[in-house]
Design an enzyme around this catalytic site. Sequence first.
Site, PDB file in Angstrom:
ATOM      1  N   VAL A   1       8.037 -57.562 -54.695  1.00 21.75           N
ATOM      2  CA  VAL A   1       7.351 -56.434 -55.350  1.00 21.75           C
ATOM      3  C   VAL A   1       8.344 -55.299 -55.590  1.00 21.75           C
ATOM      4  O   VAL A   1       8.277 -54.610 -56.611  1.00 21.75           O
ATOM      5  CB  VAL A   1       6.129 -55.961 -54.533  1.00 21.75           C
ATOM      6  CG1 VAL A   1       5.498 -54.726 -55.169  1.00 21.75           C
ATOM      7  CG2 VAL A   1       5.090 -57.066 -54.438  1.00 21.75           C
ATOM      8  N   GLY A   2       9.299 -55.126 -54.691  1.00 26.75           N
ATOM      9  CA  GLY A   2      10.335 -54.105 -54.877  1.00 26.75           C
ATOM     10  C   GLY A   2      11.063 -54.323 -56.197  1.00 26.75           C
ATOM     11  O   GLY A   2      11.366 -53.375 -56.935  1.00 26.75           O
ATOM     12  N   GLY A  47       7.534 -52.829 -48.515  1.00 25.40           N
ATOM     13  CA  GLY A  47       6.865 -54.122 -48.659  1.00 25.40           C
ATOM     14  C   GLY A  47       7.875 -55.203 -48.976  1.00 25.40           C
ATOM     15  O   GLY A  47       9.036 -55.118 -48.563  1.00 25.40           O
ATOM     16  N   SER A  48       7.437 -56.188 -49.748  1.00 27.35           N
ATOM     17  CA  SER A  48       8.288 -57.359 -49.979  1.00 27.35           C
ATOM     18  C   SER A  48       9.373 -57.056 -51.018  1.00 27.35           C
ATOM     19  O   SER A  48       9.210 -56.205 -51.886  1.00 27.35           O
ATOM     20  CB  SER A  48       7.428 -58.526 -50.470  1.00 27.35           C
ATOM     21  OG  SER A  48       6.837 -58.189 -51.710  1.00 27.35           O
ATOM     22  N   THR A  49      10.446 -57.798 -50.928  1.00 28.19           N
ATOM     23  CA  THR A  49      11.542 -57.657 -51.895  1.00 28.19           C
ATOM     24  C   THR A  49      11.046 -58.050 -53.288  1.00 28.19           C
ATOM     25  O   THR A  49      11.461 -57.462 -54.290  1.00 28.19           O
ATOM     26  CB  THR A  49      12.742 -58.511 -51.436  1.00 28.19           C
ATOM     27  OG1 THR A  49      13.156 -58.005 -50.156  1.00 28.19           O
ATOM     28  CG2 THR A  49      13.913 -58.433 -52.396  1.00 28.19           C
ATOM     29  N   GLU A  63      12.470 -64.699 -44.815  1.00 26.07           N
ATOM     30  CA  GLU A  63      11.737 -63.792 -43.929  1.00 26.07           C
ATOM     31  C   GLU A  63      10.364 -64.418 -43.660  1.00 26.07           C
ATOM     32  O   GLU A  63       9.506 -64.443 -44.540  1.00 26.07           O
ATOM     33  CB  GLU A  63      11.578 -62.424 -44.601  1.00 26.07           C
ATOM     34  CG  GLU A  63      10.931 -61.409 -43.687  1.00 26.07           C
ATOM     35  CD  GLU A  63      10.715 -60.053 -44.363  1.00 26.07           C
ATOM     36  OE1 GLU A  63      10.337 -60.034 -45.535  1.00 26.07           O
ATOM     37  OE2 GLU A  63      10.916 -59.033 -43.681  1.00 26.07           O
ATOM     38  N   CYS A 104       9.368 -55.512 -40.432  1.00 21.69           N
ATOM     39  CA  CYS A 104      10.542 -55.665 -41.298  1.00 21.69           C
ATOM     40  C   CYS A 104      11.816 -55.754 -40.473  1.00 21.69           C
ATOM     41  O   CYS A 104      12.792 -56.334 -40.909  1.00 21.69           O
ATOM     42  CB  CYS A 104      10.606 -54.539 -42.324  1.00 21.69           C
ATOM     43  SG  CYS A 104      10.533 -52.907 -41.607  1.00 21.69           S
ATOM     44  N   LYS A 144      -1.169 -45.138 -51.772  1.00 22.47           N
ATOM     45  CA  LYS A 144      -1.941 -46.368 -51.997  1.00 22.47           C
ATOM     46  C   LYS A 144      -1.635 -47.284 -50.820  1.00 22.47           C
ATOM     47  O   LYS A 144      -0.609 -47.958 -50.785  1.00 22.47           O
ATOM     48  CB  LYS A 144      -1.518 -47.020 -53.310  1.00 22.47           C
ATOM     49  CG  LYS A 144      -2.571 -47.880 -53.984  1.00 22.47           C
ATOM     50  CD  LYS A 144      -3.111 -49.047 -53.170  1.00 22.47           C
ATOM     51  CE  LYS A 144      -2.207 -50.248 -53.126  1.00 22.47           C
ATOM     52  NZ  LYS A 144      -2.759 -51.363 -52.291  1.00 22.47           N
ATOM     53  N   GLU A 159      11.913 -49.707 -49.039  1.00 21.00           N
ATOM     54  CA  GLU A 159      12.223 -50.373 -47.770  1.00 21.00           C
ATOM     55  C   GLU A 159      11.616 -51.757 -47.829  1.00 21.00           C
ATOM     56  O   GLU A 159      10.397 -51.918 -47.866  1.00 21.00           O
ATOM     57  CB  GLU A 159      11.707 -49.594 -46.564  1.00 21.00           C
ATOM     58  CG  GLU A 159      12.281 -50.236 -45.308  1.00 21.00           C
ATOM     59  CD  GLU A 159      11.985 -49.501 -44.029  1.00 21.00           C
ATOM     60  OE1 GLU A 159      11.981 -48.269 -44.058  1.00 21.00           O
ATOM     61  OE2 GLU A 159      11.761 -50.191 -43.024  1.00 21.00           O
TER      62      GLU A 159
HETATM   63  P1  NDP Z   1       3.575 -56.984 -50.734  1.00 17.21           P
HETATM   64  O1  NDP Z   1       4.919 -56.507 -51.075  1.00 17.21           O
HETATM   65  O2  NDP Z   1       2.770 -57.673 -51.795  1.00 17.21           O
HETATM   66  O3  NDP Z   1       2.667 -55.758 -50.189  1.00 17.21           O
HETATM   67  C1  NDP Z   1       3.176 -54.532 -49.732  1.00 17.21           C
HETATM   68  C2  NDP Z   1       2.442 -53.362 -50.384  1.00 17.21           C
HETATM   69  O4  NDP Z   1       2.635 -53.414 -51.792  1.00 17.21           O
HETATM   70  C3  NDP Z   1       0.928 -53.393 -50.196  1.00 17.21           C
HETATM   71  O5  NDP Z   1       0.425 -52.082 -50.160  1.00 17.21           O
HETATM   72  C4  NDP Z   1       0.453 -54.064 -51.460  1.00 17.21           C
HETATM   73  O6  NDP Z   1      -0.899 -53.756 -51.713  1.00 17.21           O
HETATM   74  C5  NDP Z   1       1.384 -53.446 -52.468  1.00 17.21           C
HETATM   75  N1  NDP Z   1       1.567 -54.208 -53.689  1.00 17.21           N
HETATM   76  C6  NDP Z   1       1.428 -55.534 -53.903  1.00 17.21           C
HETATM   77  N2  NDP Z   1       1.685 -55.833 -55.185  1.00 17.21           N
HETATM   78  C7  NDP Z   1       1.998 -54.676 -55.804  1.00 17.21           C
HETATM   79  C8  NDP Z   1       2.362 -54.333 -57.131  1.00 17.21           C
HETATM   80  N3  NDP Z   1       2.457 -55.233 -58.093  1.00 17.21           N
HETATM   81  N4  NDP Z   1       2.601 -53.042 -57.415  1.00 17.21           N
HETATM   82  C9  NDP Z   1       2.518 -52.101 -56.479  1.00 17.21           C
HETATM   83  N5  NDP Z   1       2.164 -52.362 -55.208  1.00 17.21           N
HETATM   84  C10 NDP Z   1       1.919 -53.638 -54.873  1.00 17.21           C
HETATM   85  O7  NDP Z   1       3.669 -57.909 -49.495  1.00 17.21           O
HETATM   86  P2  NDP Z   1       2.626 -59.039 -49.031  1.00 17.21           P
HETATM   87  O8  NDP Z   1       1.471 -58.371 -48.425  1.00 17.21           O
HETATM   88  O9  NDP Z   1       2.346 -60.025 -50.125  1.00 17.21           O
HETATM   89  O10 NDP Z   1       3.505 -59.792 -47.947  1.00 17.21           O
HETATM   90  C11 NDP Z   1       4.457 -60.750 -48.402  1.00 17.21           C
HETATM   91  C12 NDP Z   1       5.762 -60.617 -47.670  1.00 17.21           C
HETATM   92  O11 NDP Z   1       6.301 -59.320 -47.868  1.00 17.21           O
HETATM   93  C13 NDP Z   1       5.674 -60.751 -46.175  1.00 17.21           C
HETATM   94  O12 NDP Z   1       5.672 -62.077 -45.793  1.00 17.21           O
HETATM   95  C14 NDP Z   1       6.900 -60.027 -45.750  1.00 17.21           C
HETATM   96  O13 NDP Z   1       7.989 -60.917 -45.861  1.00 17.21           O
HETATM   97  C15 NDP Z   1       7.062 -58.925 -46.753  1.00 17.21           C
HETATM   98  N6  NDP Z   1       6.548 -57.616 -46.270  1.00 17.21           N
HETATM   99  C16 NDP Z   1       7.457 -56.741 -45.792  1.00 17.21           C
HETATM  100  C17 NDP Z   1       7.028 -55.544 -45.282  1.00 17.21           C
HETATM  101  C18 NDP Z   1       7.995 -54.558 -44.736  1.00 17.21           C
HETATM  102  O14 NDP Z   1       7.625 -53.775 -43.854  1.00 17.21           O
HETATM  103  N7  NDP Z   1       9.228 -54.502 -45.228  1.00 17.21           N
HETATM  104  C19 NDP Z   1       5.620 -55.189 -45.216  1.00 17.21           C
HETATM  105  C20 NDP Z   1       4.730 -56.170 -45.803  1.00 17.21           C
HETATM  106  C21 NDP Z   1       5.207 -57.341 -46.295  1.00 17.21           C
HETATM  107  P3  NDP Z   1      -2.057 -54.804 -51.298  1.00 17.21           P
HETATM  108  O15 NDP Z   1      -1.770 -55.222 -49.909  1.00 17.21           O
HETATM  109  O16 NDP Z   1      -3.283 -54.002 -51.452  1.00 17.21           O
HETATM  110  O17 NDP Z   1      -1.957 -55.934 -52.273  1.00 17.21           O
END
Ligand code: NDP
Length: 499
Positions: free
Chosen positions: A245-246, A241-243, A395, A297, A188, A263
């Site tokens: 959502v993690g 992704g973000s902490t 961050e 990241c 996804k 990660e």
């Molecule tokens: P998110 O954590 O929301 O997005 C990362 C991924 O998770 C995307 O594919 C997103 O899909 C998906 N996602 C979002 N919500 C859910 C959920 N409830 N269940 C499962 N998957 C989900 O990050 P954001 O885009 O909101 O960015 C916010 C912050 O996160 C940034 O400012 C940064 O600090 C951090 N970030 C860190 C990353 C890294 O590489 N470690 C990468 C991206 C963000 P979709 O985009 O379709 O909503």
Amino acid sequence: MNQASNILTLPTEPRDFGFYLDGGWIASGDREVFERASPAHGVPVTRIPKCTGDDLNAAVSSARAAFEDRRWSGLSGAERAAVLLRAAALIRERSEEIAYYETLENGKPISQSRGEVEGAASIYEYAAGAARSLHGDTFNNLGDKMLGLVTREPIGVVGLITPWNFPFFILAERVPFILASGCTIVAKPSEVTSATTLLMAEILTDAGLPAGAFNVVTGSGSEIGQALIEHNDVDMVSFTGSTAVGRRLLQAATGNFKRLGLELGGKNPQIVFADANLEDAADGVVFGICFNAGQCCVSGSRLLVERSVAAEFEALLVKKLSQVRTGDPLDPQTQVGAITTPAQAKTILRHLRGGPEEGARLACGGSVIETDAGQFIEPTLFSDVTPEMALASEEIFGPVLSMQSFGSVGEAVEMANDTEYGLAASIWTKDLDKAVATMRQVQAGRVWVNTTITGGPEMPIGGFKQSGWGRETGAYGVEEYTQVKSVHIELGERVHWVS
Ligand code: NDP
């Protein structure tokens, strides 16, 4: 391509993508469609379906069937490697198309996209080797009547959630390793950057991957992503992704105790000692905060400089930051492109406003770059930052560097570790003893000495503390997707318990 200027041109209309299920495309049909506009130009570039819950169930069933009937996991490592090698060759054949859509959806410079696509092909090649070398262990020391085997088995169906900052490269740091292990995948991608993940699905099929081994569902994270992480027929989720959502993922995983690879974020220190080559260090620090517009990241966003050279180093940074070429990502000369999402631009601007309010001194940058369309932000340096400021702890995920100073190795290490994160750290010094001592004390999954944000698929990546769990790439990157089985084989006649 605009031949006169060497700048690629925008598409005249957005490209329609379906999603990818059981080895083939599924058209959007009557599903809702998300139209993605280039963050640098404001024009629509792709149209991506919003998959339904039924679509997700179909994708998980397809991955489950492909796993259970062993059409992929039952192949030898050599056969799996052959598919991954063909995939690498096809990535290279289609590199311009992939790089173009990566730049259109993400806003990163085309030269960078091209580099990432080439890097991705090379990761598939490395993982092909890993498919062949994956092995367990034997215990031949259990006496003549016993042989012990430790086998590694693929964990099953992996849900793969990837972010928008490196859509194709982060995918490449996971997919070939998951496939090398024998697992099958439901991916996804982020809704705003799905195109290149979908192109990769087609490439894998063309490379000979059996139907169902790699499926892609598209749509928003909060809907389809959340449904994927909660799905009880998914054995493991790999999330980047973000902490925040993690953390949600930890709760969602309790349904079937699925394994998690996480990660997450980072607030990564760049530690510059007075004995460093300051010109080199300044160049590395500027690269470390500007690369991918700071949406990385492992961005080196927290600069810690030894006090005796702080003023000199700040001047070097200001000079270099002002020379960074920010602008149209379709121009091959551009070094920093657009901010990928309006939400991200808003977060960065909040910090640009908040920095001076908290008492930080703006040394350079600090503004939006005004253009006809698109979200561009000047590379920015804040000095006189103190640990309690948001600039020092949050961050930001943008080209915004915060500078603090220290007086000793001990103080530098203490400041470097004063964060909930532990993803990466960089150390700049010409004193080997100091570099190694600092490296040993810094809490981070990746440490660079006299360089930053570099590496290859040989080395594992992942975080300490709240930056995540598990490791990707390297030999660890395949093992991550396996589970270990202990086998005791008794030889000869059994000594009966009931006599
Ligand atoms: P998110 O954590 O929301 O997005 C990362 C991924 O998770 C995307 O594919 C997103 O899909 C998906 N996602 C979002 N919500 C859910 C959920 N409830 N269940 C499962 N998957 C989900 O990050 P954001 O885009 O909101 O960015 C916010 C912050 O996160 C940034 O400012 C940064 O600090 C951090 N970030 C860190 C990353 C890294 O590489 N470690 C990468 C991206 C963000 P979709 O985009 O379709 O909503």
